[in-house]
Motif scaffolding. Structure first.
Motif, PDB file in Angstrom:
ATOM      1  N   PHE A 133     -27.164 -15.495  27.087  1.00 20.12           N
ATOM      2  CA  PHE A 133     -25.903 -16.036  26.598  1.00 20.12           C
ATOM      3  C   PHE A 133     -24.789 -15.310  27.352  1.00 20.12           C
ATOM      4  O   PHE A 133     -24.798 -14.089  27.436  1.00 20.12           O
ATOM      5  CB  PHE A 133     -25.738 -15.764  25.102  1.00 20.12           C
ATOM      6  CG  PHE A 133     -26.774 -16.431  24.238  1.00 20.12           C
ATOM      7  CD1 PHE A 133     -26.498 -17.632  23.610  1.00 20.12           C
ATOM      8  CD2 PHE A 133     -28.028 -15.853  24.065  1.00 20.12           C
ATOM      9  CE1 PHE A 133     -27.450 -18.245  22.820  1.00 20.12           C
ATOM     10  CE2 PHE A 133     -28.984 -16.465  23.277  1.00 20.12           C
ATOM     11  CZ  PHE A 133     -28.700 -17.665  22.654  1.00 20.12           C
ATOM     12  N   PHE A 134     -23.826 -16.056  27.899  1.00 19.88           N
ATOM     13  CA  PHE A 134     -22.736 -15.403  28.612  1.00 19.88           C
ATOM     14  C   PHE A 134     -21.404 -16.076  28.354  1.00 19.88           C
ATOM     15  O   PHE A 134     -21.332 -17.274  28.109  1.00 19.88           O
ATOM     16  CB  PHE A 134     -23.019 -15.267  30.112  1.00 19.88           C
ATOM     17  CG  PHE A 134     -23.381 -16.541  30.835  1.00 19.88           C
ATOM     18  CD1 PHE A 134     -22.405 -17.312  31.448  1.00 19.88           C
ATOM     19  CD2 PHE A 134     -24.700 -16.956  30.925  1.00 19.88           C
ATOM     20  CE1 PHE A 134     -22.735 -18.469  32.144  1.00 19.88           C
ATOM     21  CE2 PHE A 134     -25.048 -18.111  31.615  1.00 19.88           C
ATOM     22  CZ  PHE A 134     -24.061 -18.867  32.226  1.00 19.88           C
ATOM     23  N   MET A 135     -20.364 -15.233  28.377  1.00 20.44           N
ATOM     24  CA  MET A 135     -19.003 -15.701  28.093  1.00 20.44           C
ATOM     25  C   MET A 135     -17.986 -14.779  28.748  1.00 20.44           C
ATOM     26  O   MET A 135     -18.349 -13.726  29.282  1.00 20.44           O
ATOM     27  CB  MET A 135     -18.763 -15.746  26.581  1.00 20.44           C
ATOM     28  CG  MET A 135     -18.786 -14.378  25.908  1.00 20.44           C
ATOM     29  SD  MET A 135     -18.475 -14.431  24.121  1.00 20.44           S
ATOM     30  CE  MET A 135     -16.771 -14.987  24.084  1.00 20.44           C
ATOM     31  N   VAL A 142     -22.171 -19.956  27.216  1.00 17.03           N
ATOM     32  CA  VAL A 142     -23.262 -20.710  27.830  1.00 17.03           C
ATOM     33  C   VAL A 142     -24.576 -20.022  27.492  1.00 17.03           C
ATOM     34  O   VAL A 142     -24.668 -18.793  27.497  1.00 17.03           O
ATOM     35  CB  VAL A 142     -23.084 -20.804  29.360  1.00 17.03           C
ATOM     36  CG1 VAL A 142     -24.311 -21.414  30.028  1.00 17.03           C
ATOM     37  CG2 VAL A 142     -21.848 -21.623  29.699  1.00 17.03           C
ATOM     38  N   LYS A 143     -25.575 -20.838  27.197  1.00 17.97           N
ATOM     39  CA  LYS A 143     -26.915 -20.333  26.931  1.00 17.97           C
ATOM     40  C   LYS A 143     -27.882 -20.921  27.950  1.00 17.97           C
ATOM     41  O   LYS A 143     -27.908 -22.125  28.190  1.00 17.97           O
ATOM     42  CB  LYS A 143     -27.387 -20.729  25.538  1.00 17.97           C
ATOM     43  CG  LYS A 143     -28.837 -20.316  25.276  1.00 17.97           C
ATOM     44  CD  LYS A 143     -29.382 -20.934  24.011  1.00 17.97           C
ATOM     45  CE  LYS A 143     -30.848 -20.569  23.828  1.00 17.97           C
ATOM     46  NZ  LYS A 143     -31.458 -21.347  22.746  1.00 17.97           N
ATOM     47  N   SER A 144     -28.684 -20.042  28.531  1.00 15.87           N
ATOM     48  CA  SER A 144     -29.793 -20.455  29.387  1.00 15.87           C
ATOM     49  C   SER A 144     -31.070 -20.015  28.695  1.00 15.87           C
ATOM     50  O   SER A 144     -31.178 -18.864  28.261  1.00 15.87           O
ATOM     51  CB  SER A 144     -29.687 -19.798  30.762  1.00 15.87           C
ATOM     52  OG  SER A 144     -30.819 -20.113  31.530  1.00 15.87           O
ATOM     53  N   ASN A 145     -32.033 -20.905  28.579  1.00 15.68           N
ATOM     54  CA  ASN A 145     -33.294 -20.564  27.920  1.00 15.68           C
ATOM     55  C   ASN A 145     -34.171 -19.648  28.754  1.00 15.68           C
ATOM     56  O   ASN A 145     -35.141 -19.088  28.250  1.00 15.68           O
ATOM     57  CB  ASN A 145     -34.071 -21.828  27.555  1.00 15.68           C
ATOM     58  CG  ASN A 145     -33.404 -22.586  26.440  1.00 15.68           C
ATOM     59  OD1 ASN A 145     -32.851 -21.994  25.512  1.00 15.68           O
ATOM     60  ND2 ASN A 145     -33.433 -23.899  26.518  1.00 15.68           N
ATOM     61  N   SER A 146     -33.828 -19.494  30.025  1.00 17.21           N
ATOM     62  CA  SER A 146     -34.610 -18.659  30.928  1.00 17.21           C
ATOM     63  C   SER A 146     -33.753 -18.298  32.128  1.00 17.21           C
ATOM     64  O   SER A 146     -32.899 -19.091  32.548  1.00 17.21           O
ATOM     65  CB  SER A 146     -35.853 -19.420  31.400  1.00 17.21           C
ATOM     66  OG  SER A 146     -36.506 -18.768  32.451  1.00 17.21           O
ATOM     67  N   LEU A 147     -34.008 -17.134  32.695  1.00 23.18           N
ATOM     68  CA  LEU A 147     -33.318 -16.763  33.924  1.00 23.18           C
ATOM     69  C   LEU A 147     -33.643 -17.742  35.039  1.00 23.18           C
ATOM     70  O   LEU A 147     -32.814 -17.991  35.922  1.00 23.18           O
ATOM     71  CB  LEU A 147     -33.708 -15.326  34.323  1.00 23.18           C
ATOM     72  CG  LEU A 147     -32.888 -14.706  35.444  1.00 23.18           C
ATOM     73  CD1 LEU A 147     -33.287 -15.058  36.816  1.00 23.18           C
ATOM     74  CD2 LEU A 147     -31.428 -14.714  35.189  1.00 23.18           C
TER      75      LEU A 147
END
Length: 160
Positions: A133-135, A142-147
């Motif tokens: 999760f990044f902001m 934003v959420k990514s389920n995986s790198l």
């Protein structure tokens, strides 16, 4: 010649209030870590917080040096600390937040390329994706389920 198409899927939240309580708590830990950043040169403070499978939360902040390549990003500080202190634990989730002393950071700021590579190594090592999760300071998350969504065609040990 053959053309390939690479796509990724991310989730975008309007702000932190839309996140689950555990992720909100993790993001608060990242914000606190960001406050401890040492960034006198870039004036760009970053904080990261990791939730491990043993329930521990590990934090990191960017630490700069007058010799720029000698500094370390928040994400790698946290990941390497987790690897050193809890070598058998898996990273479940990561929260990242960044602020600038020069401008308002109100859009999501993803990890840099070096951090993506380092996170990828741990994701591959643990054979389990890491939710990221990044902001910025405020606004969308934003959420990514995986790198793997943030680093397609990654470099890993299979090439060595």
């Amino acid at each position: 010649m053959k053309e390939i198409n690479i796509s990724t899927q991310l989730q975008v939240y309007d702000d932190c209030s839309e996140l689950t309580e555990d992720v909100q708590s993790l993001m608060k830990a990242a914000v606190k870590a960001r406050e401890n950043a040492y960034a006198p040169y870039s004036k760009f403070n970053v904080g990261a917080a990791l939730l491990l499978d043993n329930g521990e939360v590990v934090i990191g902040s960017n630490q700069e040096n007058a010799s720029y390549p000698s500094g370390l990003c928040a994400e790698r500080t946290a990941v390497y600390y987790a690897g050193a202190k809890y070598p058998n634990s898996k990273i479940i989730k990561m929260a990242i937040t960044a602020s600038s002393q020069n401008q308002i950071t109100d859009s999501p700021i993803p990890p840099c390329g070096a951090c993506r590579q380092s996170i990828s190594e741990y994701e591959i090592k643990q054979k389990q994706p890491i939710e990221i999760f990044f902001m910025g300071v405020k606004g969308k998350v934003v959420k990514s389920n995986s790198l793997a969504n943030l680093l397609p065609l990654g470099f890993d040990r299979s090439f060595l």
